[in-house]
Design a protein around this motif. Structure first.
Motif, short mmCIF file in Angstrom:
data_model
loop_
_atom_site.label_atom_id
_atom_site.label_comp_id
_atom_site.label_asym_id
_atom_site.label_seq_id
_atom_site.Cartn_x
_atom_site.Cartn_y
_atom_site.Cartn_z
N HIS A 1 1.72 8.96 -6.21
CA HIS A 1 1.64 10.33 -5.69
C HIS A 1 1.91 11.39 -6.75
O HIS A 1 1.13 12.35 -6.86
N LEU B 1 -3.96 6.36 1.81
CA LEU B 1 -3.60 4.95 1.65
C LEU B 1 -2.20 4.69 2.20
O LEU B 1 -1.96 3.68 2.87
N GLY B 2 -1.29 5.60 1.92
CA GLY B 2 0.07 5.46 2.43
C GLY B 2 0.13 5.64 3.93
O GLY B 2 0.85 4.92 4.63
N SER C 1 -5.75 10.60 -1.96
CA SER C 1 -5.19 9.26 -2.12
C SER C 1 -4.03 8.97 -1.18
O SER C 1 -3.73 7.81 -0.91
N ASP C 2 -3.36 9.98 -0.66
CA ASP C 2 -2.22 9.74 0.22
C ASP C 2 -2.60 9.10 1.54
O ASP C 2 -1.73 8.58 2.25
N ASN D 1 -1.17 11.67 -8.96
CA ASN D 1 -2.33 12.22 -8.25
C ASN D 1 -2.12 13.68 -7.87
O ASN D 1 -3.09 14.43 -7.73
N THR E 1 1.21 3.90 -3.07
CA THR E 1 0.88 5.31 -2.85
C THR E 1 2.03 6.21 -3.28
O THR E 1 1.82 7.25 -3.91
N SER F 1 -3.92 13.99 -4.70
CA SER F 1 -2.97 13.33 -3.81
C SER F 1 -3.36 13.56 -2.34
O SER F 1 -3.06 12.73 -1.49
N MET G 1 0.84 -1.21 0.00
CA MET G 1 0.00 0.00 0.00
C MET G 1 0.87 1.25 0.00
O MET G 1 0.61 2.20 -0.74
N VAL G 2 1.89 1.26 0.84
CA VAL G 2 2.77 2.43 0.94
C VAL G 2 3.51 2.63 -0.38
O VAL G 2 3.58 3.75 -0.90
#
Length: 172
Positions: free
Chosen positions: A109, A131-132, A128-129, A112, A105, A125, A101-102
């Motif tokens: 990044h 997720l990280g 969506s960040d 995004n 992301t 981003s 996942m990290v």
């Protein structure tokens, strides 16, 4: 208070803030639309993004508290050694998934960051960040648990929680 507990409290406070923010902005938008034939253009988009953050931050807290979906039927039949092995393997698999996942992301990044939300114009981003953030939080929790298992410092209560045995079941 431990660093882990402090981080959990901060995440829980952020979750509460996001939930209150969502309720207020959506309620205000409904009142403005039906009462004054007006509205907040950003409310749908911002409440949706807040919900995404709330969900993934909640996953971190849920994982820390062993409240995630777990198959306990088999594990509860094992003794201490079997539970330790299962818990160790589980933490290893979780760490691999969280690292994916990290890494995903981080790879997405830049893309995004160039995409903008339709109404607010914020970089995607920012959405969506999470997720990280979620992956990193879960990875750290799993790593600490794995180290505790390997060094023999895992508490019996954590092992029981992993096997689905909690106090409410003991009192029935």
């Amino acid at each position: 208070m431990s660093v882990s507990r402090l981080c959990t409290r901060l995440i829980e406070a952020l979750i509460v803030f996001l939930l209150v923010f969502m309720v207020v902005i959506v309620f205000a938008n409904v009142v403005l639309r039906y009462g004054f034939n007006s509205g907040i253009h950003l409310s749908d988009e911002l409440s949706r993004y807040a919900f995404v953050w709330l969900t993934f931050l909640g996953a971190i807290v849920t994982f820390r508290e062993n409240a995630h979906v777990n198959i306990e039927t088999l594990v509860s039949r094992f003794g201490r050694r079997g539970r330790l092995v299962c818990m160790g393997l589980t933490q290893g698999v979780v760490m691999i998934c969280a690292a994916a996942m990290v890494m995903g992301t981080l790879r997405l990044h830049p893309l995004n960051a160039t995409m903008k939300a339709t109404v607010s114009g914020i970089p995607m981003s920012w959405v969506s960040d999470v997720l990280g953030v979620c992956g990193a939080g879960i990875f750290l929790i799993a790593a600490v648990r794995l180290v505790a298992i390997l060094t023999g410092r895992i508490s019996q209560s954590e092992l029981d929680a992993f096997a689905g045995q909690n106090l409410s079941e003991d009192h029935q």
